[in-house]
Design a protein around this motif. Structure first.
Motif, PDB file in Angstrom:
ATOM      1  N   ALA A  68       0.420 -61.420 -21.162  1.00 13.96           N
ATOM      2  CA  ALA A  68       1.815 -60.727 -21.268  1.00 13.96           C
ATOM      3  C   ALA A  68       1.509 -59.599 -20.542  1.00 13.96           C
ATOM      4  CB  ALA A  68       1.571 -60.020 -22.549  1.00 13.96           C
ATOM      5  N   TRP A  69       0.651 -58.449 -19.968  1.00 11.16           N
ATOM      6  CA  TRP A  69      -0.430 -57.460 -19.380  1.00 11.16           C
ATOM      7  C   TRP A  69       1.129 -57.726 -18.307  1.00 11.16           C
ATOM      8  CZ3 TRP A  69      -0.709 -52.833 -19.822  1.00 11.16           C
ATOM      9  CH2 TRP A  69      -1.769 -51.823 -19.312  1.00 11.16           C
ATOM     10  N   ARG A  70       1.220 -59.460 -17.312  1.00 12.59           N
ATOM     11  CA  ARG A  70       1.047 -59.130 -16.281  1.00 12.59           C
ATOM     12  C   ARG A  70       2.914 -59.896 -16.194  1.00 12.59           C
ATOM     13  NH1 ARG A  70      -2.391 -56.738 -13.798  1.00 12.59           N
ATOM     14  NH2 ARG A  70      -4.270 -57.201 -13.496  1.00 12.59           N
ATOM     15  N   GLN A  71       3.300 -59.750 -17.549  1.00 14.02           N
ATOM     16  CA  GLN A  71       5.242 -60.030 -17.641  1.00 14.02           C
ATOM     17  C   GLN A  71       5.615 -59.031 -17.211  1.00 14.02           C
ATOM     18  OE1 GLN A  71       5.998 -63.281 -18.348  1.00 14.02           O
ATOM     19  NE2 GLN A  71       3.840 -63.469 -17.628  1.00 14.02           N
ATOM     20  N   GLN A  72       7.177 -59.115 -17.155  1.00 18.08           N
ATOM     21  CA  GLN A  72       8.113 -58.152 -16.956  1.00 18.08           C
ATOM     22  C   GLN A  72       9.036 -58.200 -17.288  1.00 18.08           C
ATOM     23  OE1 GLN A  72       9.287 -56.830 -13.109  1.00 18.08           O
ATOM     24  NE2 GLN A  72      10.137 -55.009 -13.678  1.00 18.08           N
ATOM     25  N   PRO A  73       9.607 -57.925 -18.181  1.00 17.91           N
ATOM     26  CA  PRO A  73       8.425 -56.150 -18.648  1.00 17.91           C
ATOM     27  C   PRO A  73       7.670 -56.445 -19.276  1.00 17.91           C
ATOM     28  CG  PRO A  73      10.333 -56.500 -20.222  1.00 17.91           C
ATOM     29  CD  PRO A  73      10.899 -57.699 -19.925  1.00 17.91           C
ATOM     30  N   ALA A  74       6.030 -55.514 -18.989  1.00 13.87           N
ATOM     31  CA  ALA A  74       5.124 -55.711 -19.316  1.00 13.87           C
ATOM     32  C   ALA A  74       4.624 -55.839 -21.159  1.00 13.87           C
ATOM     33  CB  ALA A  74       4.851 -54.588 -18.780  1.00 13.87           C
ATOM     34  N   MET A  75       3.503 -56.860 -21.235  1.00  9.93           N
ATOM     35  CA  MET A  75       3.563 -57.115 -22.600  1.00  9.93           C
ATOM     36  C   MET A  75       4.905 -57.140 -23.559  1.00  9.93           C
ATOM     37  SD  MET A  75       0.386 -56.859 -22.785  1.00  9.93           S
ATOM     38  CE  MET A  75      -1.072 -54.966 -23.483  1.00  9.93           C
ATOM     39  N   THR A  76       5.437 -58.444 -22.936  1.00 10.46           N
ATOM     40  CA  THR A  76       6.089 -59.162 -22.998  1.00 10.46           C
ATOM     41  C   THR A  76       6.135 -60.723 -22.953  1.00 10.46           C
ATOM     42  OG1 THR A  76       7.957 -59.604 -21.849  1.00 10.46           O
ATOM     43  CG2 THR A  76       8.365 -57.583 -23.420  1.00 10.46           C
ATOM     44  N   VAL A  77       6.948 -61.974 -23.600  1.00  8.85           N
ATOM     45  CA  VAL A  77       6.525 -62.742 -22.864  1.00  8.85           C
ATOM     46  C   VAL A  77       7.511 -64.508 -23.018  1.00  8.85           C
ATOM     47  CG1 VAL A  77       3.753 -63.193 -23.728  1.00  8.85           C
ATOM     48  CG2 VAL A  77       5.748 -64.123 -25.445  1.00  8.85           C
ATOM     49  N   PRO A  78       7.718 -64.913 -22.527  1.00  3.85           N
ATOM     50  CA  PRO A  78       9.141 -66.036 -22.592  1.00  3.85           C
ATOM     51  C   PRO A  78       9.370 -66.345 -24.391  1.00  3.85           C
ATOM     52  CG  PRO A  78       7.510 -66.936 -21.433  1.00  3.85           C
ATOM     53  CD  PRO A  78       6.970 -65.239 -21.241  1.00  3.85           C
ATOM     54  N   ASP A  79      10.405 -66.626 -24.093  1.00  6.18           N
ATOM     55  CA  ASP A  79      10.610 -67.750 -25.097  1.00  6.18           C
ATOM     56  C   ASP A  79      10.657 -69.090 -25.120  1.00  6.18           C
ATOM     57  OD1 ASP A  79      11.720 -68.075 -28.139  1.00  6.18           O
ATOM     58  OD2 ASP A  79      13.794 -68.176 -27.607  1.00  6.18           O
ATOM     59  N   ASP A  80      10.093 -69.358 -24.388  1.00  5.16           N
ATOM     60  CA  ASP A  80       9.879 -71.053 -23.868  1.00  5.16           C
ATOM     61  C   ASP A  80       8.050 -71.892 -24.347  1.00  5.16           C
ATOM     62  OD1 ASP A  80       8.456 -73.026 -21.904  1.00  5.16           O
ATOM     63  OD2 ASP A  80      10.813 -72.420 -20.460  1.00  5.16           O
ATOM     64  N   ASP A  81       8.391 -72.608 -25.657  1.00  5.28           N
ATOM     65  CA  ASP A  81       7.593 -73.189 -25.764  1.00  5.28           C
ATOM     66  C   ASP A  81       6.420 -73.622 -24.661  1.00  5.28           C
ATOM     67  OD1 ASP A  81       8.912 -73.407 -28.765  1.00  5.28           O
ATOM     68  OD2 ASP A  81       7.223 -72.416 -28.575  1.00  5.28           O
ATOM     69  N   ILE A  82       7.319 -74.599 -23.960  1.00  8.52           N
ATOM     70  CA  ILE A  82       5.650 -75.351 -22.583  1.00  8.52           C
ATOM     71  C   ILE A  82       5.008 -74.049 -21.442  1.00  8.52           C
ATOM     72  CG2 ILE A  82       6.008 -75.997 -20.798  1.00  8.52           C
ATOM     73  CD1 ILE A  82       9.240 -77.698 -21.379  1.00  8.52           C
ATOM     74  N   GLN A  83       6.204 -72.433 -21.563  1.00  7.12           N
ATOM     75  CA  GLN A  83       5.274 -71.542 -20.817  1.00  7.12           C
ATOM     76  C   GLN A  83       4.457 -70.992 -21.631  1.00  7.12           C
ATOM     77  OE1 GLN A  83       7.302 -68.712 -18.507  1.00  7.12           O
ATOM     78  NE2 GLN A  83       9.554 -70.207 -18.619  1.00  7.12           N
ATOM     79  N   LEU A  84       4.363 -70.692 -22.785  1.00  6.97           N
ATOM     80  CA  LEU A  84       3.816 -70.423 -23.801  1.00  6.97           C
ATOM     81  C   LEU A  84       2.310 -70.838 -24.188  1.00  6.97           C
ATOM     82  CD1 LEU A  84       6.015 -68.819 -26.562  1.00  6.97           C
ATOM     83  CD2 LEU A  84       4.667 -67.269 -24.712  1.00  6.97           C
ATOM     84  N   ALA A  85       2.699 -72.020 -23.652  1.00  5.06           N
ATOM     85  CA  ALA A  85       1.805 -73.196 -24.235  1.00  5.06           C
ATOM     86  C   ALA A  85       0.385 -73.285 -22.876  1.00  5.06           C
ATOM     87  CB  ALA A  85       2.234 -74.506 -24.522  1.00  5.06           C
ATOM     88  N   SER A  86       0.887 -72.560 -21.730  1.00  3.61           N
ATOM     89  CA  SER A  86       0.419 -72.666 -20.693  1.00  3.61           C
ATOM     90  C   SER A  86      -0.469 -71.364 -20.926  1.00  3.61           C
ATOM     91  CB  SER A  86       1.371 -72.828 -19.761  1.00  3.61           C
ATOM     92  OG  SER A  86       0.384 -72.400 -18.112  1.00  3.61           O
ATOM     93  N   MET A  87       0.391 -70.032 -21.324  1.00  2.00           N
ATOM     94  CA  MET A  87      -0.506 -69.046 -21.519  1.00  2.00           C
ATOM     95  C   MET A  87      -1.453 -68.566 -22.428  1.00  2.00           C
ATOM     96  SD  MET A  87       3.209 -66.770 -20.888  1.00  2.00           S
ATOM     97  CE  MET A  87       2.866 -65.285 -20.762  1.00  2.00           C
ATOM     98  N   THR A  88      -1.113 -69.872 -23.114  1.00  2.00           N
ATOM     99  CA  THR A  88      -2.802 -69.275 -24.361  1.00  2.00           C
ATOM    100  C   THR A  88      -3.540 -70.542 -23.942  1.00  2.00           C
ATOM    101  OG1 THR A  88      -0.336 -70.926 -25.848  1.00  2.00           O
ATOM    102  CG2 THR A  88      -1.095 -68.525 -25.677  1.00  2.00           C
ATOM    103  N   GLY A  89      -3.575 -71.203 -22.789  1.00  2.00           N
ATOM    104  CA  GLY A  89      -4.756 -71.901 -22.433  1.00  2.00           C
ATOM    105  C   GLY A  89      -4.627 -73.419 -23.276  1.00  2.00           C
ATOM    106  N   PHE A  90      -3.148 -73.899 -23.531  1.00  2.00           N
ATOM    107  CA  PHE A  90      -2.812 -75.535 -24.279  1.00  2.00           C
ATOM    108  C   PHE A  90      -2.630 -76.356 -22.598  1.00  2.00           C
ATOM    109  CE2 PHE A  90      -3.088 -72.917 -28.362  1.00  2.00           C
ATOM    110  CZ  PHE A  90      -4.205 -73.747 -28.671  1.00  2.00           C
TER     111      PHE A  90
END
Length: 140
Positions: free
Chosen positions: A66-88
């Motif tokens: 989330a630190w590297r997202q824009q805006p910072a410290m937010t994450v997208p509402d996309d489970d495919i991206q979130l799975a990738s971002m969380t190591g899955f």
């Protein structure tokens, strides 16, 4: 790329009140050389003491991403991206199994991104420090 629907208990009804983003769109900390870590937030988080370690690991990875997202410290509402971002990676089902506890405390805002009030504070404080430092360097 297919966008999976968010789990219903996290979805803000679009017909009702949709909160404004907690982090302004211009906050970009991609080039910032460090990220603050609030040890009390992490060590005191309910997932830190959970019986299963996987949700806490996913939360820590999500915060780091989330630190590297824009805006910072937010994450997208996309489970495919979130799975990738969380190591899955591509294991969407494994992500969905831990999604609820990981996103606890996060709010889906009108920019279609997940925001967390504590992380929003980190982003704003870091942005203020960065801008202050840039102004100081410009005067010399």
């Amino acid at each position: 790329m297919q966008k999976l629907k968010a789990v219903d208990n996290h979805r803000v009804p679009r017909a009702g009140f949709v909160p404004q983003p907690l982090v302004p769109a211009e906050i970009n900390l991609e080039t910032f050389p460090w990220a603050p870590v609030r040890l009390a937030f992490l060590s005191g988080h309910p997932l830190a003491l959970a019986q299963q370690a996987e949700p806490f690991r996913a939360l820590v990875l999500l915060i780091a991403q989330a630190w590297r997202q824009q805006p910072a410290m937010t994450v997208p509402d996309d489970d495919i991206q979130l799975a990738s971002m969380t190591g899955f990676g591509r294991d969407i089902e494994a992500w969905l199994a831990v999604r609820d506890p990981v996103l606890q405390g996060w709010t889906l805002c009108s920019d279609d991104r997940w925001h967390h009030p504590e992380l929003a504070t980190w982003a704003q404080q870091s942005w203020d420090a960065k801008k202050s430092d840039e102004r100081f360097r410009a005067k010399q």
